[in-house]
Write a protein that holds these residues in place. Structure first.
Motif, short mmCIF file in Angstrom:
data_model
loop_
_atom_site.label_atom_id
_atom_site.label_comp_id
_atom_site.label_asym_id
_atom_site.label_seq_id
_atom_site.Cartn_x
_atom_site.Cartn_y
_atom_site.Cartn_z
N VAL A 121 32.16 -68.23 20.34
CA VAL A 121 31.83 -68.62 18.98
C VAL A 121 30.67 -69.43 19.06
CG1 VAL A 121 32.70 -70.25 16.97
CG2 VAL A 121 34.28 -68.59 17.95
N ASP A 122 30.49 -70.22 20.11
CA ASP A 122 29.36 -71.10 20.17
C ASP A 122 28.02 -70.33 20.48
OD1 ASP A 122 30.63 -73.34 19.75
OD2 ASP A 122 30.84 -73.89 22.17
N TYR A 123 27.97 -69.17 21.20
CA TYR A 123 27.14 -68.20 21.41
C TYR A 123 26.53 -67.52 20.10
CZ TYR A 123 24.61 -64.13 23.04
OH TYR A 123 23.69 -63.10 23.15
N ILE A 177 30.34 -69.42 9.48
CA ILE A 177 30.81 -68.22 8.88
C ILE A 177 30.04 -67.14 9.77
CG2 ILE A 177 31.37 -66.96 7.05
CD1 ILE A 177 32.49 -69.59 7.04
N LEU A 178 30.77 -66.54 10.75
CA LEU A 178 30.21 -65.64 11.65
C LEU A 178 30.53 -64.24 11.40
CD1 LEU A 178 30.99 -67.73 14.47
CD2 LEU A 178 29.16 -67.82 13.92
N LEU A 179 29.80 -63.08 11.81
CA LEU A 179 30.16 -61.62 11.91
C LEU A 179 30.98 -61.52 13.12
CD1 LEU A 179 26.84 -59.79 10.81
CD2 LEU A 179 28.99 -60.35 9.47
N TYR A 180 32.13 -60.65 12.92
CA TYR A 180 33.16 -60.40 13.55
C TYR A 180 32.52 -59.36 14.59
CZ TYR A 180 38.05 -59.20 15.22
OH TYR A 180 39.19 -58.85 15.81
N GLN A 217 32.07 -56.39 17.98
CA GLN A 217 32.79 -55.70 18.70
C GLN A 217 33.43 -56.44 20.01
OE1 GLN A 217 33.87 -52.49 18.21
NE2 GLN A 217 32.60 -52.49 16.05
N THR A 218 32.58 -57.24 20.62
CA THR A 218 32.93 -58.00 21.80
C THR A 218 34.22 -58.93 21.57
OG1 THR A 218 31.44 -59.71 21.27
CG2 THR A 218 30.49 -57.98 22.94
N MET A 219 34.30 -59.47 20.30
CA MET A 219 35.36 -60.46 20.06
C MET A 219 36.86 -59.35 19.79
SD MET A 219 36.61 -63.37 19.53
CE MET A 219 35.48 -64.74 18.90
N ARG A 220 36.59 -58.44 19.12
CA ARG A 220 37.51 -57.34 18.92
C ARG A 220 38.14 -56.99 20.14
NH1 ARG A 220 35.65 -53.84 13.52
NH2 ARG A 220 34.40 -55.57 12.65
N LYS A 221 37.22 -56.53 21.12
CA LYS A 221 37.65 -56.14 22.30
C LYS A 221 38.34 -57.20 23.12
CE LYS A 221 36.04 -53.97 26.77
NZ LYS A 221 34.75 -53.37 27.64
N PHE A 222 38.00 -58.45 23.12
CA PHE A 222 38.98 -59.48 23.71
C PHE A 222 40.09 -59.86 22.88
CE2 PHE A 222 39.66 -64.18 24.15
CZ PHE A 222 39.63 -64.11 25.83
N LEU A 223 40.30 -59.89 21.88
CA LEU A 223 41.59 -60.05 21.41
C LEU A 223 42.55 -58.90 21.46
CD1 LEU A 223 40.46 -61.63 17.69
CD2 LEU A 223 41.23 -62.75 19.58
N SER A 224 41.82 -57.60 21.60
CA SER A 224 42.85 -56.44 21.71
C SER A 224 43.38 -56.53 22.92
CB SER A 224 42.00 -55.42 21.52
OG SER A 224 41.12 -55.14 22.75
N SER A 225 43.10 -57.58 23.84
CA SER A 225 43.66 -57.55 25.48
C SER A 225 44.68 -58.58 25.09
CB SER A 225 42.77 -58.32 26.38
OG SER A 225 42.53 -59.77 25.99
N ASN A 241 35.30 -58.01 8.99
CA ASN A 241 33.99 -58.23 9.59
C ASN A 241 33.47 -59.54 9.52
OD1 ASN A 241 33.48 -58.18 6.65
ND2 ASN A 241 31.58 -57.43 7.04
N LEU A 242 34.41 -60.52 9.32
CA LEU A 242 33.90 -62.05 9.01
C LEU A 242 34.94 -62.90 10.08
CD1 LEU A 242 33.13 -62.86 5.56
CD2 LEU A 242 31.55 -62.50 7.37
#
Length: 326
Positions: free
Chosen positions: A100-102, A128-131, A133-141, A159-160
């Motif tokens: 999130v910081d990045y 307010i950040l765009l969601y 693919q890297t975050m989606r991949k991480f949460l899918s773990s 997407n947010l």
């Protein structure tokens, strides 16, 4: 009643580290309780089990239930394995905070998709950040971390990404939303997916404004309404409830603040739930000697619609609240 009867009565469905069940308050099957809370009740007969309701704007109540003392203290419920944990461990939370910081420091807000009439500066200031693919991949773990009934589809069409932080800036939960409301209508997805990272730490967005220098604290129903106030004047104190029925979370935090003197301005939606809980909030705030007034929505259903359809009048009303004249 014993543990088995209790779980049967509330139609509990095992989801790993928690049960989905009937909410005793509204009778809808959108309640949940944590297994560790139930385990405490089995060990200590005086401990009450908390059933929380997910219908935040319609119910949102937490019901405390005490089991009978006849239940053996040796009775136990299955201990979930590590891959069933509802809330991520500290390593996972730290990874999310780093990501999130990045994103906050690298996101190009000039190309940010249009959303609810907010300027790029407001979206950037309040992370307010765009969601990605890297975050989606991480949460899918963490496939068993959340309700699988909506996890796959409802999570991935967002997407947010909106972090909810504690007073010290640590992330307590993530809110996922979309800039395309038609997706919600078309597929019937929840308009907001709430992913808790830390157990039992509340759901208020922007709670740090409780301690801000602003003499006002606007209380809204959801983050878009809170951002609408910030779009007019970022210096104003604003917090967002996840739903109006969760207003006690704010009052509990205010109780812990010494010399709280802010004028509270309620910006609940113009609907049945908004009217109901506005009166409840006002009643309880009077008992705490808090200064609380409603915001005039001028016929609009919420603050964000007010911003989109009559921004100049919204600015005028906020100016009157601040300075006492137009």
């Amino acid at each position: 009643m014993n543990c088995s009867e209790f779980l049967e009565n509330i139609q509990a469905v095992d989801k790993g580290k928690y049960y989905v069940c009937i909410c005793p308050e509204c009778k809808k099957k959108e309640g949940f309780l944590f297994k560790d809370d139930l385990q405490k009740a089995l060990v200590n007969p005086k401990h009450k089990v908390a059933i929380h309701c997910n219908r935040k704007s319609e119910c949102g109540m937490t019901t405390q239930i005490q089991l009978s003392t006849s239940e053996s203290a040796q009775t136990s419920i299955p201990t979930p394995s590590d891959d069933e944990i509802l809330h991520m461990n500290q390593i996972g939370v730290k990874k999310i905070e780093m990501l999130v910081d990045y994103l906050s420091s690298t996101m190009d807000y000039s190309s940010f998709p249009s959303w609810r009439g907010f300027s790029s500066s407001t979206l950037q200031k309040y992370e307010i950040l765009l969601y990605p693919q890297t975050m989606r991949k991480f949460l899918s773990s963490f496939p068993n971390s959340y309700d699988l009934d909506f996890f796959d589809r409802s999570l991935y069409e967002k997407n947010l990404l909106i972090p909810v932080k504690d007073f010290d800036g640590s992330i307590l939960r993530l809110l996922l939303r979309t800039t395309d409301p038609e997706k919600e209508k078309e597929y019937g997805f929840r308009k907001e997916v709430n992913l808790p990272l830390v157990i039992n730490r509340g759901e208020l967005w922007n709670r740090k404004d409780i301690r801000s220098n602003s003499p006002f604290l606007f209380v809204t129903e959801g983050v878009p309404d809170a951002l609408s106030i910030k779009e007019i004047d970022s210096s104003l104190g604003v917090v967002a409830l996840p739903g109006v029925a969760k207003y006690r979370q704010l009052l509990d935090l205010i109780k812990n603040e010494k010399n709280f003197t802010k004028q509270i301005i309620l910006c609940f939606d113009s609907d049945k739930a908004g009217f109901k809980f506005k009166e409840k909030f006002k009643e309880e705030s009077r008992k705490m000697n808090l200064n609380c007034i409603p915001f005039p929505l001028q016929g609009f259903k919420d603050i964000n619609e007010f911003l989109l359809k009559d921004k100049k009048n919204l600015e005028r009303l906020i100016h009157i609240l601040q300075h006492g004249h137009a």
